[in-house]
Design an enzyme around this catalytic site. Structure first.
Site, mmCIF file in Angstrom:
data_model
loop_
_atom_site.group_PDB
_atom_site.id
_atom_site.type_symbol
_atom_site.label_atom_id
_atom_site.label_comp_id
_atom_site.label_asym_id
_atom_site.label_seq_id
_atom_site.Cartn_x
_atom_site.Cartn_y
_atom_site.Cartn_z
ATOM 1 C CD1 TRP A 1 -0.680 2.410 1.761
ATOM 2 C CD2 TRP A 1 -2.717 1.865 1.634
ATOM 3 N NE1 TRP A 1 -1.377 3.331 2.249
ATOM 4 C CE2 TRP A 1 -2.844 3.436 2.184
ATOM 5 C CE3 TRP A 1 -3.490 1.056 0.290
ATOM 6 C CZ2 TRP A 1 -4.090 4.071 1.840
ATOM 7 C CZ3 TRP A 1 -4.663 2.305 0.312
ATOM 8 C CH2 TRP A 1 -4.976 3.345 0.956
ATOM 9 C CG MET A 2 2.361 5.198 -1.882
ATOM 10 S SD MET A 2 3.564 5.862 -3.553
ATOM 11 C CE MET A 2 1.514 5.591 -4.942
ATOM 12 C CG ASP B 1 -0.759 11.704 2.472
ATOM 13 O OD1 ASP B 1 -0.805 10.958 1.640
ATOM 14 O OD2 ASP B 1 -0.794 11.823 4.036
ATOM 15 C CD GLN C 1 2.442 8.349 5.598
ATOM 16 O OE1 GLN C 1 1.991 7.863 6.475
ATOM 17 N NE2 GLN C 1 4.195 8.181 5.953
ATOM 18 C CG PHE D 1 1.173 8.826 10.629
ATOM 19 C CD1 PHE D 1 0.830 8.188 9.941
ATOM 20 C CD2 PHE D 1 -0.151 9.790 10.764
ATOM 21 C CE1 PHE D 1 0.307 6.613 10.780
ATOM 22 C CE2 PHE D 1 -0.996 8.627 11.599
ATOM 23 C CZ PHE D 1 -1.443 7.676 11.304
ATOM 24 C CD GLU E 1 -4.937 14.371 6.666
ATOM 25 O OE1 GLU E 1 -4.693 14.432 7.399
ATOM 26 O OE2 GLU E 1 -5.641 14.038 5.634
#
Length: 601
Positions: free
Chosen positions: A144-145, A147, A163, A203, A321
């Site tokens: 998974w990817m 940001d 991420q 994060f 964000e």
């Protein structure tokens, strides 16, 4: 075509895909099932990896290594296979080669499929088994990817961190993955760079090149700033941490004084750091709930809060964000303005996540928005989020990259081996119209270097309808269309990408309403989310000539109109490549004065 390079120096090198199932687990593994779904896998480490079978919709199990009765590393959440296997992920064991260890697996029943599929392995099948994997967009090699993080340029190389969940293709276990490129098109996967620790998961954040050794880690050290996100029995905690690299981002050493900034706020994340030359100090901008906070520092370790931004500004439909703060030139003048990029989820113009921006002034401590009553969007599609820019980009350029998905359905898109891609790189500038300053996003010039086979269609007039039966021979779904349209007296200009199965993406200019519209409701596979079959619209302020560039890849379309004055990014999942284009009109018609198709390599 995207190229991946794998070396034994990477922490996570690759994934075993398409392995042949066996009726029993690897004979070198001893599995003991305890009460309450506690399981112990004992083994003598003779291989680099323990291969874990994954089922995307399974509940999370917890996995860790135990050596000499002590837990080594942090517990990882892995959706281990219960009824079926969607993919495999590698659990690294090479640090324990030749040693006797146990793997503690919690929360998995004794009758799960997983126990028949566990294997030790040294080599991996890296062939791409995904129909929808893009050709020229960056994707993770597996897992998974979301940001993009920590992007910096140094010694001719673009570094992209992101991420990353190396233990499955849905969100979780946030690490920083790492890829590199010399041209923003061909990417080499470098493995995992920053892993979770006692302060939590890793994060989003940023990197800077410390040219003047202000932090004391060394001249030209690469310094990463990220949010440490920890879940506790009393709730989630977020704080800011740092790490430094002396080998251009290949490996990082975490700062002993972490975390460097703490807060009583629940949502306190995504540090973006940059050097403010007039004040000879560093600036950090942080996303805090629905506002931003700005800090200053002279040594990158000790930070002082300077100001806040965001009250009664822009869209507030969700959490703010992934901020960025950049100074950009205004085209056609010597003027420069500051732009604050603010990603928001939810609250985008068409639902879910999106990126907004503000134009104004910045004195090293405080940002002032010059248009407080207007909300401005970077992209008018559904699938450009967490957009941030490269530190230290060459030639004074400001180059941005986004995550090409939407939190409404990101975990459910129809891929297994990996999930998510990045947008193409975009150069940012400002332009002025009607007394307002707006952001222009232009495809980075490197995209022209990716052009291969070219097909040119002679000028044609559309008075009713017109169709190009074949855009490219041997169309692999990865190409660019560049066109110029003479509007004449048309009120609507329709442009439809299609395949032979009747799937299509409908686009049109509504010149009366001054909009460019894209409808993907019949684009192919859309049933994985009720939020996916969407119609998106962008404002258009154009004259009698329209210029449009469409970047089509196997699972996405990015539309750049009027040299980047509007951008629209949308995912699509057709069962075969779109290789036809039809045109329609309302009004007296129009002329397509030039139409070129480039196969992208």
């Amino acid at each position: 075509m995207k190229k991946y390079t794998y070396t034994l120096k990477a922490v996570f090198l690759s994934i075993l895909l398409g392995m042949t199932s066996t009726s029993q687990a690897d004979s070198s593994l001893t599995v003991r099932h305890l009460v309450n779904e506690q399981n112990i896998v004992s083994l003598n480490v003779t291989a680099k990896f323990l291969i874990l079978p994954v089922q995307d919709d399974a509940p999370e199990s917890k996995v860790c290594i135990v050596k000499d009765n002590e837990q080594r590393g942090t517990l990882m959440n892995v959706r281990l296979a219960r009824e079926r296997v969607d993919s495999y992920v590698p659990f690294i064991l090479s640090d324990y080669k030749g040693q006797q260890i146990s793997v503690d697996i919690q929360g998995l029943p004794a009758d799960a499929v997983c126990w028949k599929e566990l294997k030790l392995a040294d080599s991996f099948d890296m062939s791409n088994k995904e129909t929808f994997r893009p050709v020229y967009h960056h994707t993770p090699a597996y897992g998974w990817m979301n940001d993009p993080n920590g992007m910096f340029y140094k010694d001719g190389v673009y570094h992209l961190f992101f991420q990353y969940n190396p233990y499955g293709s849905v969100w979780g276990n946030m690490h920083w993955g790492h890829s590199t490129s010399s041209d923003l098109i061909h990417w080499n996967f470098e493995g995992v760079s920053i892993v979770p620790d006692a302060w939590g998961a890793i994060f989003s954040g940023s990197c800077v090149v410390d040219h003047n050794n202000t932090a004391g880690f060394g001249k030209d050290a690469v310094i990463a700033f990220y949010t440490s996100a920890k879940s506790t029995p009393w709730g989630d905690v977020q704080s800011e941490s740092m790490a430094y690299s002396l080998d251009n981002g290949k490996t990082f050493v975490k700062y002993a004084g972490n975390p460097i900034i703490t807060s009583l706020e629940k949502d306190f994340r995504d540090p973006k750091v940059f050097w403010y030359a007039p004040g000879k100090h560093w600036v950090m901008i942080l996303a805090v709930g629905q506002h931003m906070e700005l800090y200053s520092s002279v040594n990158l370790k000790d930070w002082k809060k300077e100001s806040e931004f965001g009250k009664m500004q822009g869209a507030h439909g969700g959490v703010w964000e992934c901020p960025d703060l950049i100074e950009l030139p205004v085209e056609g003048s010597r003027e420069r303005k500051w732009v604050l990029i603010c990603n928001i989820n939810p609250g985008g113009p068409f639902g879910g996540s999106a990126a907004q921006y503000f134009v104004g002034s910045f004195d090293g401590k405080t940002f002032v928005n010059e248009s407080p009553v207007q909300t401005k969007w970077m992209d008018w599609g559904k699938d450009n989020y967490a957009t941030v820019t490269w530190n230290n980009a060459p030639d004074g350029r400001c180059i941005a990259l986004g995550w090409m998905s939407n939190w409404q359905y990101a975990n459910n898109v129809p891929t297994r081996q990996y999930r998510s891609a990045n947008t193409i790189a975009r150069d940012l500038t400002l332009y002025k119209a009607g007394g307002e300053f707006y952001l222009k996003s232009t495809p980075s010039r490197e995209m022209k270097q990716a052009r291969g086979e070219k097909v040119s269609v002679p000028s044609f007039k559309v008075t009713d309808s017109y169709k190009i039966e074949s855009l490219l021979k041997d169309n692999n779904g990865a190409y660019e269309i560049e066109m110029e349209i003479q509007v004449a007296d048309a009120s609507k200009i329709s442009l439809n990408l299609q395949n032979e199965k009747g799937e299509q993406v409908s686009m049109y200019y509504d010149l009366l309403r001054k909009q460019f519209v894209m409808d993907r409701s019949k684009s192919g596979k859309v049933d994985f989310s009720n939020d996916f079959p969407a119609v998106t619209a962008a404002p258009v302020h154009a004259g009698k000539t329209l210029r449009l560039r469409l970047f089509v890849d196997r699972s996405s379309i990015e539309a750049f109109g009027e040299d980047g004055k509007f951008v629209m990014t949308n995912l699509v999942f057709p069962s075969s490549p779109y290789n036809q284009m039809s045109f329609g009109t309302e009004g007296s018609g129009y002329t397509v004065s030039s139409f070129n198709v480039y196969k992208l390599r």
